[in-house]
Design an enzyme around this catalytic site. Structure first.
Site, mmCIF file in Angstrom:
data_model
loop_
_atom_site.group_PDB
_atom_site.id
_atom_site.type_symbol
_atom_site.label_atom_id
_atom_site.label_comp_id
_atom_site.label_asym_id
_atom_site.label_seq_id
_atom_site.Cartn_x
_atom_site.Cartn_y
_atom_site.Cartn_z
ATOM 1 C CB CYS A 9 38.855 42.847 27.171
ATOM 2 S SG CYS A 9 38.239 43.921 28.475
ATOM 3 C CG ASN A 12 36.635 49.156 29.067
ATOM 4 O OD1 ASN A 12 36.153 50.289 29.100
ATOM 5 N ND2 ASN A 12 37.930 48.967 29.189
ATOM 6 C CB CYS A 14 38.514 41.784 33.838
ATOM 7 S SG CYS A 14 37.105 41.401 34.907
ATOM 8 N NE ARG A 15 39.723 39.573 29.136
ATOM 9 C CZ ARG A 15 39.125 38.897 28.170
ATOM 10 N NH1 ARG A 15 39.811 37.978 27.511
ATOM 11 N NH2 ARG A 15 37.868 39.121 27.856
ATOM 12 C CB SER A 16 40.737 46.396 27.879
ATOM 13 O OG SER A 16 39.421 46.638 28.296
ATOM 14 C CG ASP A 122 36.657 36.816 30.671
ATOM 15 O OD1 ASP A 122 36.914 37.417 31.733
ATOM 16 O OD2 ASP A 122 35.565 36.893 30.085
HETATM 17 P P1 4NP Z 1 36.803 41.551 30.559
HETATM 18 O O1 4NP Z 1 36.030 40.481 31.469
HETATM 19 O O2 4NP Z 1 36.345 41.288 29.131
HETATM 20 O O3 4NP Z 1 38.235 41.210 30.752
HETATM 21 O O4 4NP Z 1 36.412 42.917 31.079
HETATM 22 C C1 4NP Z 1 34.639 40.376 31.495
HETATM 23 C C2 4NP Z 1 33.918 41.186 32.329
HETATM 24 C C3 4NP Z 1 32.539 41.075 32.385
HETATM 25 C C4 4NP Z 1 31.904 40.133 31.598
HETATM 26 C C5 4NP Z 1 32.644 39.323 30.761
HETATM 27 C C6 4NP Z 1 34.010 39.447 30.693
HETATM 28 N N1 4NP Z 1 30.494 39.990 31.670
HETATM 29 O O5 4NP Z 1 29.967 39.072 31.028
HETATM 30 O O6 4NP Z 1 29.828 40.777 32.361
#
Ligand code: 4NP
Length: 150
Positions: A9, A12, A14-16, A122
């Site tokens: 994602c 790294n 939240c989702r992955s 997201d």
């Molecule tokens: P992820 O979510 O891609 O599912 O881990 C996010 C976590 C942090 C950020 C963006 C998306 N960020 O901009 O810090």
């Protein structure tokens, strides 16, 4: 030979990490190597977001020991399949490919479900999104495991 699967994602956190933990919970670890990474480098070395840790825990899965890392081109050699959560991730990963075989390894996670070409949203800015994201990923992982058995 192990089947090597990478979940990707943006952050790294939240989702992955959820996708890594959920898929690991459904397979025999002797036959699989499952990992996750982010296309961005904002959170390297950090554990997953506390909301992902909580929703996983609610479903009996511990992802608290995972550590964020960034996707690298070497991952194209290490992994058989690279599942991305959304189209932005797809574009970020495929722009690093050096040959068509690498590009063939990259798939949207929800292409394993009836929700073809749909994205895992997201949830970073949405406290209520984590259970929905868990269910989307869980559904896809059930199908991944079923397809590998057949
Ligand atoms: P992820 O979510 O891609 O599912 O881990 C996010 C976590 C942090 C950020 C963006 C998306 N960020 O901009 O810090």
């Amino acid at each position: 030979m192990k089947t090597n699967i990478l979940m990707v994602c943006l952050g790294n956190i939240c989702r992955s990490p959820l996708a890594e933990g959920i898929l690991k919970s459904k397979v025999n670890n002797n036959s699989f190597f499952i990992d996750s990474a982010g296309t961005g480098g904002y959170h390297i070395g950090n554990p997953p977001d506390h909301r992902s840790i909580a929703v996983a825990k609610k479903h009996g899965i511990d992802i608290s020991k995972q550590k964020c890392r960034q996707f690298t081109v070497e991952d194209f050699n290490k992994f058989d399949t690279i599942y991305v959560m959304d189209i932005s991730n797809y574009n970020n990963v495929t722009k690093l490919t050096e040959d068509p075989k690498q590009k063939e390894k990259v798939k949207l996670l929800l292409s394993e479900t009836d929700l073809k070409n749909k994205e895992v949203p997201d949830p970073y800015y949405n406290d209520n999104g984590f259970e929905h994201v868990f269910q989307l990923i869980d559904n896809a992982c059930i199908n991944i495991v079923d397809n590998l058995k057949n």
